[in-house]
Design an enzyme around this catalytic site. Structure first.
Site, PDB file in Angstrom:
ATOM      1  N   ASP A 104      11.304  -4.852   9.532  1.00 46.53           N
ATOM      2  CA  ASP A 104      11.421  -3.646   8.716  1.00 46.53           C
ATOM      3  C   ASP A 104      10.101  -3.217   8.085  1.00 46.53           C
ATOM      4  O   ASP A 104      10.076  -2.257   7.303  1.00 46.53           O
ATOM      5  CB  ASP A 104      12.460  -3.851   7.611  1.00 46.53           C
ATOM      6  CG  ASP A 104      13.885  -3.798   8.131  1.00 46.53           C
ATOM      7  OD1 ASP A 104      14.095  -3.275   9.238  1.00 46.53           O
ATOM      8  OD2 ASP A 104      14.789  -4.275   7.433  1.00 46.53           O
ATOM      9  N   ARG A 146      13.071  -9.210   3.415  1.00 48.20           N
ATOM     10  CA  ARG A 146      11.951  -8.270   3.295  1.00 48.20           C
ATOM     11  C   ARG A 146      10.928  -8.679   2.236  1.00 48.20           C
ATOM     12  O   ARG A 146       9.875  -8.039   2.125  1.00 48.20           O
ATOM     13  CB  ARG A 146      12.479  -6.858   2.990  1.00 48.20           C
ATOM     14  CG  ARG A 146      13.377  -6.280   4.066  1.00 48.20           C
ATOM     15  CD  ARG A 146      13.525  -4.780   3.924  1.00 48.20           C
ATOM     16  NE  ARG A 146      12.258  -4.093   4.168  1.00 48.20           N
ATOM     17  CZ  ARG A 146      12.080  -2.782   4.043  1.00 48.20           C
ATOM     18  NH1 ARG A 146      13.110  -2.010   3.677  1.00 48.20           N
ATOM     19  NH2 ARG A 146      10.913  -2.230   4.277  1.00 48.20           N
ATOM     20  N   ARG A 186      19.200  -0.985  -4.729  1.00 47.89           N
ATOM     21  CA  ARG A 186      18.003  -1.778  -4.502  1.00 47.89           C
ATOM     22  C   ARG A 186      17.175  -1.897  -5.799  1.00 47.89           C
ATOM     23  O   ARG A 186      17.217  -2.913  -6.462  1.00 47.89           O
ATOM     24  CB  ARG A 186      17.161  -1.185  -3.365  1.00 47.89           C
ATOM     25  CG  ARG A 186      17.880  -1.150  -2.010  1.00 47.89           C
ATOM     26  CD  ARG A 186      18.162  -2.525  -1.446  1.00 47.89           C
ATOM     27  NE  ARG A 186      18.799  -2.482  -0.139  1.00 47.89           N
ATOM     28  CZ  ARG A 186      18.170  -2.365   1.018  1.00 47.89           C
ATOM     29  NH1 ARG A 186      16.853  -2.252   1.047  1.00 47.89           N
ATOM     30  NH2 ARG A 186      18.832  -2.350   2.154  1.00 47.89           N
ATOM     31  N   HIS A 192      18.815   4.068  -0.706  1.00 46.72           N
ATOM     32  CA  HIS A 192      17.533   4.386  -1.354  1.00 46.72           C
ATOM     33  C   HIS A 192      17.540   5.863  -1.747  1.00 46.72           C
ATOM     34  O   HIS A 192      18.140   6.700  -1.056  1.00 46.72           O
ATOM     35  CB  HIS A 192      16.359   4.168  -0.395  1.00 46.72           C
ATOM     36  CG  HIS A 192      15.863   2.768  -0.296  1.00 46.72           C
ATOM     37  ND1 HIS A 192      15.349   2.256   0.865  1.00 46.72           N
ATOM     38  CD2 HIS A 192      15.769   1.773  -1.216  1.00 46.72           C
ATOM     39  CE1 HIS A 192      14.972   0.999   0.673  1.00 46.72           C
ATOM     40  NE2 HIS A 192      15.210   0.685  -0.580  1.00 46.72           N
ATOM     41  N   CYS A 219      10.881   7.036   5.296  1.00 51.25           N
ATOM     42  CA  CYS A 219      10.838   5.566   5.263  1.00 51.25           C
ATOM     43  C   CYS A 219       9.570   5.034   5.907  1.00 51.25           C
ATOM     44  O   CYS A 219       9.040   3.997   5.484  1.00 51.25           O
ATOM     45  CB  CYS A 219      12.051   4.984   5.987  1.00 51.25           C
ATOM     46  SG  CYS A 219      13.616   5.172   5.110  1.00 51.25           S
TER      47      CYS A 219
END
Length: 286
Positions: A73, A98, A143, A172, A270
């Site tokens: 990612d 992550r 998040r 997000h 992103c």
């Protein structure tokens, strides 16, 4: 009588990106990810390269960070931190898969000569922090934590505006809200109303009464995961109604196909971390 469209002006951005060399979906940390669905890394790379080419055709300054094996990612550079007024606020990821990305991006920030502030609160960078005018819209719910909003507010000379997300498919802020014009005094956004709680909707409608409200269909192809230079809005190729909404406001929609990266819950924004210079330097360059 129809009001005249505002005059739009493009200001090419400086952005940081990461080639999806190791992209795949090997775990599930959002509603889009299904490890049982095959992914095509070569196709993801081709699509990402088209996004890079699009940015360069618009005059963007594109910097690249080296991808690291085992971090599929890492292509989603926006999550690597927030760079505003020359300050880099580092990411501290919610999921262990992550977390190694945070130090990798922090190292790049330091090497680029930015003033690095290491986060102690969980946050995922521009995934949940969007600069609009003199404010930073700040998402929470899935998040980034409310503590990160307070931590960021202690570091910057900008208003930090909290917004709460309520749908796990828009986990997000940058999946549910796009900044179309960040220029102070002429701020414009687009967003998906159903992604926010009622208090956040009241904030958005109060601050941006003329915002574009995107359709569920366009949001589902990540139309709102977009990058704008104030004139051109780089967004999902399939978001045709959103393209029409943008054109009606005097923006120029630029469609890019990132459907392979959408399998991991990612899109244009992103993949794109904006590197904002200190305000003084920006004013001298203007």
């Amino acid at each position: 009588m129809t009001a005249p469209l505002p005059e739009r002006a493009a200001t090419p951005l400086s952005v940081l990106m990461c080639r999806p060399t190791y992209f795949t979906v090997s775990y599930a940390i959002n509603a889009w990810m299904d490890p049982s669905t095959p992914t095509d890394t070569a196709r993801a790379i081709r699509q990402w390269e088209q996004l890079v080419a699009t940015y360069r055709s618009l005059g963007f300054d594109v910097s690249l960070i080296e991808p690291l094996p085992g971090l599929p990612d890492m292509v989603f550079a926006a999550n690597g931190g927030l760079v505003v007024d020359g300050l880099a606020y580092t990411a501290s990821f919610a999921h262990p898969q992550r977390q190694p990305e945070g130090p990798a991006y922090a190292e790049w920030f330091a090497g680029a000569g930015l003033d690095v502030a290491h986060a102690s609160a969980v946050n995922e960078g521009e995934g949940d922090f969007l600069v609009v005018g003199d404010a930073i819209l700040s998402g929470t719910g899935f998040r980034s934590t409310e503590d990160s909003h307070a931590e960021l507010a202690s570091l910057v000379d900008r208003e930090v505006v909290p917004l709460t997300l309520v749908r796990d498919d828009y986990y997000h802020l940058d999946t549910a809200l796009a900044v179309l014009d960040a220029t102070p005094g002429q701020e414009e956004i687009a967003y998906l109303p159903s992604a926010f709680d009622q208090d956040s909707l009241e904030v958005l409608r109060g601050r941006y009464p003329h915002a574009i409200e995107a359709s569920e269909e366009d949001a589902a192809v990540f139309a709102l995961n977009a990058v704008s230079d104030g004139l051109h809005v780089v967004t999902a190729a399939d978001a045709t109604l959103f393209h029409a909404q943008l054109a009606a406001r005097g923006f120029v929609p630029v469609g890019v196909d990132l459907s392979e990266l959408l399998l991991a819950g990612g899109g244009v924004k992103c993949c794109t971390l904006e590197v904002r210079r200190p305000r003084e330097a920006a004013e001298r360059a203007a």
